[in-house]
Design a protein around this motif. Structure first.
Motif, PDB file in Angstrom:
ATOM      1  N   ARG A  44       7.412   8.953  -8.231  1.00 38.28           N
ATOM      2  CA  ARG A  44       8.628   8.195  -8.556  1.00 38.28           C
ATOM      3  C   ARG A  44       8.595   6.810  -7.923  1.00 38.28           C
ATOM      4  NH1 ARG A  44      10.630  13.326  -8.247  1.00 38.28           N
ATOM      5  NH2 ARG A  44      11.246  13.204  -6.071  1.00 38.28           N
ATOM      6  N   LEU A  45       8.140   6.717  -6.675  1.00 35.67           N
ATOM      7  CA  LEU A  45       8.068   5.423  -5.996  1.00 35.67           C
ATOM      8  C   LEU A  45       7.095   4.493  -6.721  1.00 35.67           C
ATOM      9  CD1 LEU A  45       8.297   4.589  -2.348  1.00 35.67           C
ATOM     10  CD2 LEU A  45       6.264   3.799  -3.527  1.00 35.67           C
ATOM     11  N   MET A  46       5.941   5.011  -7.135  1.00 32.66           N
ATOM     12  CA  MET A  46       4.972   4.173  -7.841  1.00 32.66           C
ATOM     13  C   MET A  46       5.505   3.744  -9.208  1.00 32.66           C
ATOM     14  SD  MET A  46       1.201   5.579  -6.724  1.00 32.66           S
ATOM     15  CE  MET A  46       1.352   7.131  -7.566  1.00 32.66           C
ATOM     16  N   LYS A  88       0.857  -1.190   0.000  1.00 28.90           N
ATOM     17  CA  LYS A  88       0.000   0.000   0.000  1.00 28.90           C
ATOM     18  C   LYS A  88       0.885   1.229   0.000  1.00 28.90           C
ATOM     19  CE  LYS A  88      -3.714  -2.274   2.500  1.00 28.90           C
ATOM     20  NZ  LYS A  88      -4.468  -2.333   3.754  1.00 28.90           N
ATOM     21  N   VAL A  89       0.608   2.127  -0.927  1.00 27.67           N
ATOM     22  CA  VAL A  89       1.353   3.376  -1.049  1.00 27.67           C
ATOM     23  C   VAL A  89       0.407   4.518  -0.688  1.00 27.67           C
ATOM     24  CG1 VAL A  89       2.605   4.920  -2.590  1.00 27.67           C
ATOM     25  CG2 VAL A  89       2.810   2.430  -2.876  1.00 27.67           C
ATOM     26  N   LEU A 132       7.842   0.886  -8.534  1.00 25.10           N
ATOM     27  CA  LEU A 132       7.093  -0.351  -8.279  1.00 25.10           C
ATOM     28  C   LEU A 132       6.547  -0.918  -9.590  1.00 25.10           C
ATOM     29  CD1 LEU A 132       5.153   0.586  -5.015  1.00 25.10           C
ATOM     30  CD2 LEU A 132       7.032  -1.061  -5.223  1.00 25.10           C
ATOM     31  N   ASP A 133       6.038  -0.051 -10.462  1.00 23.31           N
ATOM     32  CA  ASP A 133       5.538  -0.497 -11.768  1.00 23.31           C
ATOM     33  C   ASP A 133       6.659  -1.169 -12.558  1.00 23.31           C
ATOM     34  OD1 ASP A 133       2.977   0.491 -11.252  1.00 23.31           O
ATOM     35  OD2 ASP A 133       3.329   2.366 -12.341  1.00 23.31           O
ATOM     36  N   ASP A 134       7.839  -0.529 -12.570  1.00 22.46           N
ATOM     37  CA  ASP A 134       8.985  -1.082 -13.303  1.00 22.46           C
ATOM     38  C   ASP A 134       9.395  -2.450 -12.755  1.00 22.46           C
ATOM     39  OD1 ASP A 134       9.035   1.171 -14.901  1.00 22.46           O
ATOM     40  OD2 ASP A 134      10.747   2.088 -13.864  1.00 22.46           O
ATOM     41  N   LEU A 135       9.258  -2.624 -11.435  1.00 21.76           N
ATOM     42  CA  LEU A 135       9.616  -3.891 -10.791  1.00 21.76           C
ATOM     43  C   LEU A 135       8.527  -4.954 -10.958  1.00 21.76           C
ATOM     44  CD1 LEU A 135      11.087  -2.535  -7.435  1.00 21.76           C
ATOM     45  CD2 LEU A 135      12.383  -3.524  -9.342  1.00 21.76           C
ATOM     46  N   GLY A 136       7.330  -4.542 -11.393  1.00 23.45           N
ATOM     47  CA  GLY A 136       6.215  -5.474 -11.541  1.00 23.45           C
ATOM     48  C   GLY A 136       5.545  -5.827 -10.228  1.00 23.45           C
ATOM     49  N   VAL A 137       5.643  -4.928  -9.254  1.00 18.69           N
ATOM     50  CA  VAL A 137       5.051  -5.163  -7.937  1.00 18.69           C
ATOM     51  C   VAL A 137       3.655  -4.546  -7.895  1.00 18.69           C
ATOM     52  CG1 VAL A 137       5.246  -4.657  -5.461  1.00 18.69           C
ATOM     53  CG2 VAL A 137       7.304  -5.214  -6.791  1.00 18.69           C
ATOM     54  N   ALA A 138       2.661  -5.357  -7.548  1.00 14.47           N
ATOM     55  CA  ALA A 138       1.288  -4.870  -7.412  1.00 14.47           C
ATOM     56  C   ALA A 138       1.169  -4.053  -6.132  1.00 14.47           C
ATOM     57  CB  ALA A 138       0.314  -6.044  -7.370  1.00 14.47           C
ATOM     58  N   TYR A 139       0.385  -2.985  -6.184  1.00 14.27           N
ATOM     59  CA  TYR A 139       0.196  -2.144  -5.000  1.00 14.27           C
ATOM     60  C   TYR A 139      -1.139  -1.430  -5.086  1.00 14.27           C
ATOM     61  CZ  TYR A 139       1.634   1.604  -8.171  1.00 14.27           C
ATOM     62  OH  TYR A 139       1.727   2.460  -9.242  1.00 14.27           O
ATOM     63  N   ASP A 140      -1.617  -1.003  -3.934  1.00 12.27           N
ATOM     64  CA  ASP A 140      -2.784  -0.139  -3.862  1.00 12.27           C
ATOM     65  C   ASP A 140      -2.274   1.266  -3.561  1.00 12.27           C
ATOM     66  OD1 ASP A 140      -4.765  -2.083  -4.229  1.00 12.27           O
ATOM     67  OD2 ASP A 140      -4.799  -2.579  -2.100  1.00 12.27           O
ATOM     68  N   TYR A 141      -2.780   2.246  -4.289  1.00 15.58           N
ATOM     69  CA  TYR A 141      -2.420   3.638  -4.049  1.00 15.58           C
ATOM     70  C   TYR A 141      -3.560   4.316  -3.317  1.00 15.58           C
ATOM     71  CZ  TYR A 141      -1.855   8.608  -5.006  1.00 15.58           C
ATOM     72  OH  TYR A 141      -1.765   9.968  -4.884  1.00 15.58           O
ATOM     73  N   ILE A 142      -3.238   4.972  -2.217  1.00 12.08           N
ATOM     74  CA  ILE A 142      -4.234   5.697  -1.430  1.00 12.08           C
ATOM     75  C   ILE A 142      -3.824   7.155  -1.409  1.00 12.08           C
ATOM     76  CG2 ILE A 142      -5.368   5.940   0.804  1.00 12.08           C
ATOM     77  CD1 ILE A 142      -3.624   2.710   0.105  1.00 12.08           C
ATOM     78  N   ASP A 143      -4.665   8.015  -1.996  1.00 15.80           N
ATOM     79  CA  ASP A 143      -4.397   9.444  -2.042  1.00 15.80           C
ATOM     80  C   ASP A 143      -4.869  10.073  -0.738  1.00 15.80           C
ATOM     81  OD1 ASP A 143      -4.255  12.184  -2.533  1.00 15.80           O
ATOM     82  OD2 ASP A 143      -5.002  12.011  -4.584  1.00 15.80           O
ATOM     83  N   GLU A 192       2.154  14.294   8.130  1.00 17.30           N
ATOM     84  CA  GLU A 192       1.670  13.597   6.942  1.00 17.30           C
ATOM     85  C   GLU A 192       2.812  13.508   5.928  1.00 17.30           C
ATOM     86  OE1 GLU A 192      -2.521  14.089   5.263  1.00 17.30           O
ATOM     87  OE2 GLU A 192      -1.235  15.035   3.750  1.00 17.30           O
ATOM     88  N   LYS A 193       3.682  12.535   6.119  1.00 18.19           N
ATOM     89  CA  LYS A 193       4.852  12.378   5.251  1.00 18.19           C
ATOM     90  C   LYS A 193       4.495  11.500   4.067  1.00 18.19           C
ATOM     91  CE  LYS A 193       8.206  13.146   8.881  1.00 18.19           C
ATOM     92  NZ  LYS A 193       9.427  12.684   9.516  1.00 18.19           N
ATOM     93  N   LYS A 194       4.929  11.959   2.893  1.00 14.92           N
ATOM     94  CA  LYS A 194       4.614  11.254   1.651  1.00 14.92           C
ATOM     95  C   LYS A 194       5.906  10.929   0.922  1.00 14.92           C
ATOM     96  CE  LYS A 194       0.915  14.528   1.182  1.00 14.92           C
ATOM     97  NZ  LYS A 194       1.421  15.235   2.284  1.00 14.92           N
ATOM     98  N   PRO A 195       5.991   9.764   0.322  1.00 13.64           N
ATOM     99  CA  PRO A 195       5.072   8.629   0.478  1.00 13.64           C
ATOM    100  C   PRO A 195       5.367   7.844   1.749  1.00 13.64           C
ATOM    101  CG  PRO A 195       6.824   8.035  -1.030  1.00 13.64           C
ATOM    102  CD  PRO A 195       7.060   9.473  -0.634  1.00 13.64           C
TER     103      PRO A 195
END
Length: 83
Positions: free
Chosen positions: A17-19, A5-6, A22-33, A52-55
């Motif tokens: 950049r982090l997402m 979860k991001v 993760l996409d480049d690595l092929g790792v599935a994730y949920d993004y929470i805005d 509230e530190k991101k990410p």
């Protein structure tokens, strides 16, 4: 393995950049805005001493705040989310 979860914001460069990494690595994730989810924003603050530190990333219960790509990959491997 629980899904990664991001927590971040659309306007936040480090979150994007982090997402992309993760996409480049092929790792599935949920993004929470956190800008549109008050409960998620509070959760992030709870993990980061009221800020509230991101990410902020949850990988199988391990919480990483603004991790380097090296640290991110290290924890993904530990949690069997990355070969």
């Amino acid at each position: 393995m629980e899904k990664v979860k991001v927590y971040g914001a659309d306007w936040c460069g480090p979150t994007r950049r982090l997402m992309m990494h993760l996409d480049d690595l092929g790792v599935a994730y949920d993004y929470i805005d956190v800008e549109h989810d008050e409960a998620a924003s509070q959760w992030v603050k709870d993990q980061n001493g009221g800020k509230e530190k991101k990410p902020t990333v949850d990988i199988g219960g391990k919480i990483l705040t603004s991790p380097s790509m090296q640290k991110l990959e290290e924890v993904l491997r530990e949690e069997k989310a990355l070969a």
